[in-house]
Write an enzyme that holds these catalytic residues in place. Structure first.
Site, PDB file in Angstrom:
ATOM      1  CE  LYS A   1     -27.147-106.431 -10.686  1.00 31.13           C
ATOM      2  NZ  LYS A   1     -27.509-107.771 -10.197  1.00 31.13           N
TER       3      LYS A   1
ATOM      4  CD  GLU B   1     -11.852-104.897  -4.155  1.00 36.71           C
ATOM      5  OE1 GLU B   1     -11.056-105.840  -4.295  1.00 36.71           O
ATOM      6  OE2 GLU B   1     -11.563-103.844  -3.573  1.00 36.71           O
TER       7      GLU B   1
ATOM      8  CB  CYS C   1     -12.804-113.463  -4.821  1.00 30.88           C
ATOM      9  SG  CYS C   1     -12.795-112.660  -3.217  1.00 30.88           S
TER      10      CYS C   1
ATOM     11  CD  GLU D   1     -12.499-116.688  -9.772  1.00 29.31           C
ATOM     12  OE1 GLU D   1     -13.127-116.166 -10.706  1.00 29.31           O
ATOM     13  OE2 GLU D   1     -12.362-116.163  -8.655  1.00 29.31           O
TER      14      GLU D   1
HETATM   15  P1  NAD Z   1     -20.525-111.764 -12.109  1.00 27.17           P
HETATM   16  O1  NAD Z   1     -19.465-110.824 -12.536  1.00 27.17           O
HETATM   17  O2  NAD Z   1     -21.164-112.594 -13.127  1.00 27.17           O
HETATM   18  O3  NAD Z   1     -21.711-110.979 -11.376  1.00 27.17           O
HETATM   19  C1  NAD Z   1     -21.475-110.121 -10.301  1.00 27.17           C
HETATM   20  C2  NAD Z   1     -22.573-109.060 -10.258  1.00 27.17           C
HETATM   21  O4  NAD Z   1     -22.497-108.267 -11.435  1.00 27.17           O
HETATM   22  C3  NAD Z   1     -23.989-109.592 -10.210  1.00 27.17           C
HETATM   23  O5  NAD Z   1     -24.753-108.732  -9.404  1.00 27.17           O
HETATM   24  C4  NAD Z   1     -24.451-109.495 -11.659  1.00 27.17           C
HETATM   25  O6  NAD Z   1     -25.840-109.340 -11.818  1.00 27.17           O
HETATM   26  C5  NAD Z   1     -23.751-108.238 -12.105  1.00 27.17           C
HETATM   27  N1  NAD Z   1     -23.470-108.169 -13.536  1.00 27.17           N
HETATM   28  C6  NAD Z   1     -23.391-109.172 -14.442  1.00 27.17           C
HETATM   29  N2  NAD Z   1     -23.105-108.679 -15.658  1.00 27.17           N
HETATM   30  C7  NAD Z   1     -22.977-107.339 -15.515  1.00 27.17           C
HETATM   31  C8  NAD Z   1     -22.641-106.273 -16.399  1.00 27.17           C
HETATM   32  N3  NAD Z   1     -22.377-106.486 -17.679  1.00 27.17           N
HETATM   33  N4  NAD Z   1     -22.568-105.021 -15.898  1.00 27.17           N
HETATM   34  C9  NAD Z   1     -22.798-104.780 -14.589  1.00 27.17           C
HETATM   35  N5  NAD Z   1     -23.136-105.742 -13.704  1.00 27.17           N
HETATM   36  C10 NAD Z   1     -23.207-107.017 -14.166  1.00 27.17           C
HETATM   37  O7  NAD Z   1     -19.838-112.621 -10.964  1.00 27.17           O
HETATM   38  P2  NAD Z   1     -20.471-113.810 -10.112  1.00 27.17           P
HETATM   39  O8  NAD Z   1     -20.425-115.031 -10.930  1.00 27.17           O
HETATM   40  O9  NAD Z   1     -21.757-113.384  -9.524  1.00 27.17           O
HETATM   41  O10 NAD Z   1     -19.410-113.885  -8.908  1.00 27.17           O
HETATM   42  C11 NAD Z   1     -18.262-114.613  -8.954  1.00 27.17           C
HETATM   43  C12 NAD Z   1     -17.073-113.755  -9.273  1.00 27.17           C
HETATM   44  O11 NAD Z   1     -16.922-112.694  -8.313  1.00 27.17           O
HETATM   45  C13 NAD Z   1     -15.792-114.542  -9.186  1.00 27.17           C
HETATM   46  O12 NAD Z   1     -14.969-114.241 -10.278  1.00 27.17           O
HETATM   47  C14 NAD Z   1     -15.155-114.033  -7.896  1.00 27.17           C
HETATM   48  O13 NAD Z   1     -13.767-114.193  -7.843  1.00 27.17           O
HETATM   49  C15 NAD Z   1     -15.580-112.614  -7.868  1.00 27.17           C
HETATM   50  N6  NAD Z   1     -15.503-112.048  -6.509  1.00 27.17           N
HETATM   51  C16 NAD Z   1     -14.502-111.166  -6.208  1.00 27.17           C
HETATM   52  C17 NAD Z   1     -14.377-110.656  -4.918  1.00 27.17           C
HETATM   53  C18 NAD Z   1     -13.265-109.677  -4.561  1.00 27.17           C
HETATM   54  O14 NAD Z   1     -13.366-109.026  -3.523  1.00 27.17           O
HETATM   55  N7  NAD Z   1     -12.225-109.536  -5.365  1.00 27.17           N
HETATM   56  C19 NAD Z   1     -15.284-111.038  -3.930  1.00 27.17           C
HETATM   57  C20 NAD Z   1     -16.289-111.944  -4.263  1.00 27.17           C
HETATM   58  C21 NAD Z   1     -16.388-112.444  -5.554  1.00 27.17           C
END
Ligand code: NAD
Length: 787
Positions: free
Chosen positions: A192, A266, A300, A396
């Protein structure tokens, strides 16, 4: 749209990349995308839609259908059906398909770069030169791993069906980090993309068919967090690989608790960018541009916390302000801009509000140009005069906002860097190699860059510690996340005895105490439990531990932290000595196992001999379980160092009590961890009697601690303890479900097993490298050289 904000001398006109081909491709797809299920694109006119907008101008790129629960079921079913033949295709067959995917991505790289920039708002220069080339490299590199799978991972097999969920900041790159290793190792996928940026994933979906990916091997569903949550919790999925926010990571940990799924998370970060007084300050400023102003700070591992030595702080801040003035903001398609649009209006408002609210707690802000909400352009920002407890220093922000703090000494720098609930990455800036090599291992993070930041490559593992999650992506270590050991099967259970209901009353009253901090101590609550021999006679009383006993044991382990910095050679000597001291008690132990467990002399001897052999094996590994030096394509070396997890809670299996206690303690302490063992509930006396050998073998106080009692209660208490870094657990399904749910609070590393998952007497199962991998976490240290 050009929004040149500040630097007059650079006032030249736009150099826009053409988006014609990208719009034609979107038009060809009627600006609408459904799901990829079993090799077919499925569209349902009645689906609810999400609009995928270009964040730089708010224009619609495509409508995305939200998958229904029924479509999700179909996708999981298709993946399940396709999995056996995908695995059976073999490494070479899969390598050819991964290679074809890499070639196709390369062939369309310009179009994909434009699609990515249109959808996400990142500068075309970055999608063209960084995101897409790295994604392509990931497929090439993992085609290689697929080819080598048979030889390099012969004792492992695919996990099965994996659910993969990614965020919006690097849409195709995150896709490649997930899909390439999973496919290489023979898994099938339900993927997804983020609801804000699904378009490059839909392009990839089209390439799958051309590359010959069989139907059902890669399935893609679209939608928001609700369908993401359904996918993660789906019963047909064997593993969840999630990248995103820590809050969602925690909710996935909870929702999958007790489902027996493998999980990698991650998550977010607040990475330190540490500048020492002897750093090349100009290089450090350029490093900041690559670190916090790359991808608008929506990274991130962005170096969002600048820690600068007080002597050079003023100088560095001035240089940063000068550099900020030169950064250009504008249309993401403009080839000469430095920062494009934040991903959405929502993200723009979030960053803006967070900074405004944060400044109410103090701090000075510097921005070289105005905030421009049209086009979601947020300028590069420096915030100074705050301390480490300030909300902007802890949370963050996920935008181009750098917060700066000062330190005086090297140890203060390390302390400040580690003062965060996150532990994703850090960079160290100094011209003194001794200093950088001294500081790097002390930073609690999965990746450390020296005199550089935001370097990535498929050959090097990436991932965090603490609330930045667990598991690695990339590198050899990343492949184990998509594998499980071959043929684990139930132990032969040579432990025969059960506690009898009618014990014979012939006991000599022996009470075995806990072992905490190198001393035998009585239970805090003053309660003891009777244990029995195989014939029902009384064996011994053991203490019934409570929360306070657990706390004391963890505190003792915490004080023994110098064990982790002992040499492997030093640790090996102690483990050999343990083996030697245990072996002199052979006849005594064999008799004890016969009486206690009701096994034959032959079985007891086999357990004893294997216990000695196991101690020898882990003593041998103590100075041989090395890291690696990766050949990433840059002028430098990347060292992958296995580091001890820290304090490990170990909840022991219920069988072969001598062998299983040793099989848990020995690999953990060989790798430099300190342990708190909760012994078998049926035969707790065995671990407690081992204490006599531990005491005479020079094991430093606090390295091994043992607390007996009710297994489930103690497991729940110890997993909830903030100072425990990881837990190994062999227990019943309910206990596992309970500790998995508890671990969601601080995302503790868990390695869990239902009782009797292996034949402990067989070294292939009871003593594999898997134990050492679970006793360590790999830190990648990037060290460039040359000018
Ligand atoms: P998010 O957690 O809101 O969403 C990420 C994904 O999860 C999206 O596809 C979203 O639709 C899905 N999602 C949302 N709620 C969910 C749930 N309850 N169950 C399952 N899936 C769900 O994050 P975001 O705002 O899209 O991205 C930013 C975050 O991602 C930041 O905190 C960033 O640090 C982190 N990030 C981490 C890495 C890493 O490798 N550690 C890399 C990139 C981004």
């Amino acid at each position: 749209m050009t929004l040149l904000k500040s630097f007059k001398d650079l006032d030249y006109s736009e150099a826009l990349e053409s988006d014609k081909e990208a719009h034609e491709w979107l038009k060809l797809n009627d600006h609408r995308f459904g799901q990829l299920i079993n090799g077919k694109f499925i569209s349902n006119k009645k689906s609810k839609l999400i609009a995928s907008l270009n964040p730089s101008n708010g224009k619609l790129l495509a409508n995305i259908e939200i998958a229904s629960s029924e479509q999700l079921d179909l996708a999981v079913e298709a993946a399940r059906k396709a999995q056996p033949s995908w695995e059976l295709l073999g490494g070479h067959g899969r390598a050819k398909i991964l290679y074809a995917l890499a070639r196709l991505l390369q062939k369309h790289s310009r179009l994909i770069s434009v699609l990515e920039t249109l959808d996400n708002g990142k500068p075309i220069r970055e999608s063209r030169d960084i995101d897409i080339p790295l994604a392509i490299r990931h497929f090439y590199h993992h085609a290689g791993w697929a080819q080598l799978q048979g030889k390099e991972f012969s004792s492992y097999q695919s996990i099965g069906v994996v659910a993969q969920i990614v965020p919006w900041n690097f849409p195709l790159l995150m896709l490649s980090w997930k899909i390439a290793p999973a496919l290489a190792m023979g898994n099938t996928i339900v993927f997804k993309a983020a609801e804000q940026t699904p378009i490059s994933a839909m392009f990839f979906a089209h390439l799958c068919e051309q590359a010959g990916v069989p139907p059902g091997v890669v399935n893609m569903i679209n939608g928001d967090g609700n369908i993401g949550a359904e996918l993660a919790a789906h019963k047909g999925v064997d593993k969840v690989a999630f990248t995103g926010s820590t809050a969602v990571g925690q909710s996935i940990r909870k929702s999958t608790a007790g489902q027996g799924k493998k999980l990698t998370l991650e998550l977010g970060g607040k990475s330190a960018f540490i500048v020492f007084e002897d750093a090349d300050l100009d290089a450090a400023v350029e490093g900041l541009v690559d670190s916090i102003w790359f991808n608008q700070g929506e990274v991130c591992c962005a170096g969002s916390r600048l820690l600068v030595q007080a002597e050079v702080a003023e100088d560095l801040h001035l240089r940063i302000k000068e550099r900020i003035k030169q950064l250009r903001l504008g249309s993401p398609l403009d080839k000469s801009i430095d920062l494009g649009s934040l991903v959405s209006k929502t993200q723009f408002n979030r960053v803006n509000e967070m900074v405004k609210d944060g400044l109410k707690h103090g701090g000075e802000i510097y921005q070289a140009c105005d905030i421009e909400s049209e086009g979601n352009l947020y300028p590069p920002t420096l915030i100074t005069n705050i301390d480490s407890s300030h909300p902007l220093a802890q949370e963050e922000i996920f935008g181009p906002v750098l917060v700066s703090m000062t330190f005086r000494t090297q140890s203060e720098a390390v302390e400040l860097a580690n003062n965060s609930r996150y532990g994703l990455a850090a960079s160290i800036w100094s011209e003194n190699i001794n200093r950088t090599m001294d500081v790097a291992p002390k930073i609690k993070a999965g990746v450390v860059w020296i005199n550089c930041h935001n370097q990535f490559d498929a050959s090097c593992g990436f991932g965090g510690v603490k609330e930045s999650g667990f598991g690695r992506e990339g590198g050899k270590e990343g492949l184990y996340e998509y594998l499980k050991p071959n043929g684990l099967k139930s132990s032969k259970k040579t432990t025969a005895a059960l506690i009898t209901k009618n014990p014979k009353n012939n006991a000599i009253d022996r009470t075995l105490k806990f072992y905490i901090g190198g001393k035998q101590v009585r239970p805090d609550g003053g309660h003891s439990i009777a244990t029995f021999n195989a014939d029902g006679s009384h064996a011994a009383f053991v203490g019934a531990g409570n929360r306070k006993d657990v706390r004391n044991a963890v505190s003792a382990a915490s004080k023994a932290s110098s064990w982790g910095s002992q040499s492997g050679h030093g640790r090996a000597q102690i483990i050999y000595f343990l083996a030697e001291n245990l072996s002199v008690r052979e006849s005594e132990w064999i008799q004890r196992l016969i009486t206690l467990c009701g096994v034959s002399k032959k079985q007891a001897k086999a357990e004893f001999d294997e216990s000695i052999s196991r101690l020898f094996s882990y003593a041998a590994w103590a100075d041989k379980y090395d890291g690696a030096v990766h050949s990433a394509p840059y002028r430098g070396i990347t060292m992958a160092l296995p580091e001890p997890i820290g304090i490990l809670a170990q909840i022991a299996p219920e069988e072969l009590p001598l062998l299983t206690s040793i099989s848990l303690i020995a690999p953990a302490i060989a790798m430099g961890n300190r342990v708190v063992l909760i012994p078998s509930e049926r035969f707790p006396s065995v671990a407690l009697e081992l204490v006599q050998t531990i005491e005479t073998s020079d094991v430093p106080a606090g390295v091994v601690n043992i607390v007996s009692g009710n297994k489930r209660e103690l497991a729940e208490q110890i997993v909830g303890h903030a100072e425990v870094d990881g837990t190994w657990c062999w227990a019943d399904q309910e206990t596992i479900a309970s500790i998995e749910a508890i671990s969601a609070i601080d995302l503790k590393r868990l390695w869990v097993h239902e009782d009797s998952d292996r034949d402990w007497l067989n070294p292939d199962q009871g003593e594999s490298l898997e134990f050492l991998r679970n006793a360590t976490e790999v830190k990648n240290i990037w060290t460039p050289y040359g000018d």
